[in-house]
Design a protein around this motif. Structure first.
Motif, PDB file in Angstrom:
ATOM      1  N   THR A  73       0.815  -1.220   0.000  1.00 26.85           N
ATOM      2  CA  THR A  73       0.000   0.000   0.000  1.00 26.85           C
ATOM      3  C   THR A  73       0.848   1.269   0.000  1.00 26.85           C
ATOM      4  N   ALA A  75       0.034   5.490  -0.196  1.00 24.24           N
ATOM      5  CA  ALA A  75      -0.984   6.535  -0.217  1.00 24.24           C
ATOM      6  C   ALA A  75      -0.553   7.636  -1.165  1.00 24.24           C
ATOM      7  N   GLU A  84      -5.505   5.434  -1.115  1.00 31.17           N
ATOM      8  CA  GLU A  84      -4.596   4.321  -0.872  1.00 31.17           C
ATOM      9  C   GLU A  84      -4.575   3.424  -2.108  1.00 31.17           C
TER      10      GLU A  84
END
Length: 450
Positions: A73, A75, A84
């Motif tokens: 992940t 952002a 995200e």
């Protein structure tokens, strides 16, 4: 239910940029679910074939935050929001019943969707391919069904927080839990003991504020008892009182459902009668009573909320409401001012909401009780509108006015101010400096303050 989803311009642009760099990308999860429901999503998440490093490189001209590269992940901050972006992945091994021991990046979005919790959350969308829905999430959403992706016991064993998430979705989205998923919810409930208290509290709060909280907590009270074992004593506890047609727990659920969906109010109503089983007595006529249950329930509520690591403000306010919920207040200016002085306006209004909800869950909705509390609320509004004095802050004289008369700073000053405030609240003296100083001299002449 339309398959057409309108992506926000910044999210669409983000997906397009990944595609331009050769990476498949989709909006995924709750934002797709809510869009299909006709509800504007709070958050937008994207899933992609790009690795975390590749995602960061694609958005080198944006601010990016590495929020979990080991889980894929990154952002990406647009002008409108934080999105995200997570790499397609599979997961395996959940030793703590919460986090995967191993994450493997994959190239197929369907493999990624297969690891997700519920079919309604296992859908992806982009403008080029349309809706990707390999597990029938759209049909389940249309039919109001909550169903796990794959084997339900496996899904809940992987991440036990999904147990509460499932109940939360049922309560907030008006979904009926599919039979096999419901069975698994009951079977795996003890795994919730492995979940951090803060996570449990967050999900419980969202669940409590759901419009269908009553049937969910009615049907899954065994799950609730795992995280709030103190509630188990209220299950099937008959009240033997003509004012109640429900046992303690069912009364509580009806009261919660009747309360406004404010977290503080609903937590207070959930816990307002937790002390009742510990105070039960039966009189010579066979009528049940629970004298002092509010005083017993308040420390229990504090214990529960502290264990769940609720904020200090939430814990203190809910505990206060549990302790005060059985208090009777006359609809007079003096009585209302005293309560305002003790609790302040916001807690007072919370208390009125708790009283209304409690009353609505009795055997017969007491018109007299409701009218009494409506009258209390009307007096409260009038007192505030008139800016009436109900605390030392509004009193027209201060401690310095007393010491200016030659009285040394001492506890006596506080006693004198408290008496002056009582005189104002009870209407024996106007909240006007000259009148208060005259009354002060009378009090000093009477003595007893030193």
């Amino acid at each position: 239910m339309s398959r057409r989803i309108t992506l926000p311009p910044d999210v669409a642009a983000l997906i397009h940029r990944l595609q331009e760099h050769g990476f498949v990308a989709y909006a995924v999860g709750g934002c797709v679910r809510d869009s299909l429901r006709g509800v504007t999503p709070h958050d937008w998440d994207v899933t992609t074939a790009a690795s975390p490093d590749e995602t960061a490189a694609v958005f080198a001209d944006h601010r990016t935050i590495n929020v979990g590269a080991q889980h894929g992940t990154v952002a990406v901050l647009t002008e409108e929001r934080t999105v995200e972006v997570t790499t397609f992945r599979t997961e395996s091994g959940y030793a703590d019943n919460r986090h995967p021991d191993k994450v493997t990046f994959v190239s197929d979005v369907r493999e990624d969707l297969a690891r997700r919790d519920f079919t309604v959350n296992a859908m992806a969308y982009n403008e080029q391919d349309g809706l990707i829905d390999p597990f029938g999430g759209q049909a389940d959403l249309k039919n109001g069904v909550l169903r796990c992706v794959g084997d339900a016991v496996t899904r809940f064993s992987e991440d036990a927080l999904r147990i509460l998430r499932g109940l939360r979705f049922a309560a907030t989205l008006s979904l009926t839990v599919a039979p096999e998923t419901a069975t698994a919810l009951h079977e795996t409930r003890d795994k919730l003991r492995n979940i951090a208290a803060e996570r449990v509290a967050t999900e419980l709060t969202k669940l409590l504020c759901g419009k269908d909280v009553l049937p969910v907590l009615r049907d899954y009270r065994d799950v609730l008892a795992v995280v709030i074992p103190e509630m188990a004593a209220t299950f099937d506890f008959e009240q033997h009182n003509p004012h109640h047609c429900y046992d303690i727990y069912r009364h509580t659920l009806h009261a919660v459902s009747a309360a406004p969906p404010d977290p503080i109010v609903r937590w207070a109503v959930l816990l307002h009668d937790v002390g009742k089983p510990h105070t039960f007595t039966v009189d010579e006529n066979g009528v049940g009573h629970f004298k002092g249950h509010a005083a017993v329930g308040a420390p229990l509520a504090k214990q529960i909320l502290t264990r769940l690591r609720m904020s200090r403000e939430m814990t203190e306010t809910v505990t206060t409401l549990v302790e005060a919920h059985d208090r009777q207040i006359l609809p007079t200016a003096a009585a209302v001012k005293r309560v305002l002085n003790r609790y302040g306006e916001q807690v007072f209004r919370y208390l009125i909401a708790v009283k209304h909800a409690d009353n609505d869950a009795h055997a017969l909705h007491s018109t007299e009780r409701r009218e009494q509390w409506q009258a209390v609320e009307a007096v409260l509004d009038t007192v505030l509108e008139q800016q009436s004095c109900f605390s030392l802050k509004e009193l027209a004289v201060k401690g310095d006015d007393i010491t200016a008369l030659g009285i040394p700073a001492s506890p006596a000053v506080g006693k004198l101010l408290a008496q002056l405030l009582n005189d104002v609240i009870d209407g024996r003296c106007e909240n006007e400096r000259k009148a208060l100083l005259f009354r002060l001299k009378e009090l000093l002449d009477e003595g007893g303050y030193f």
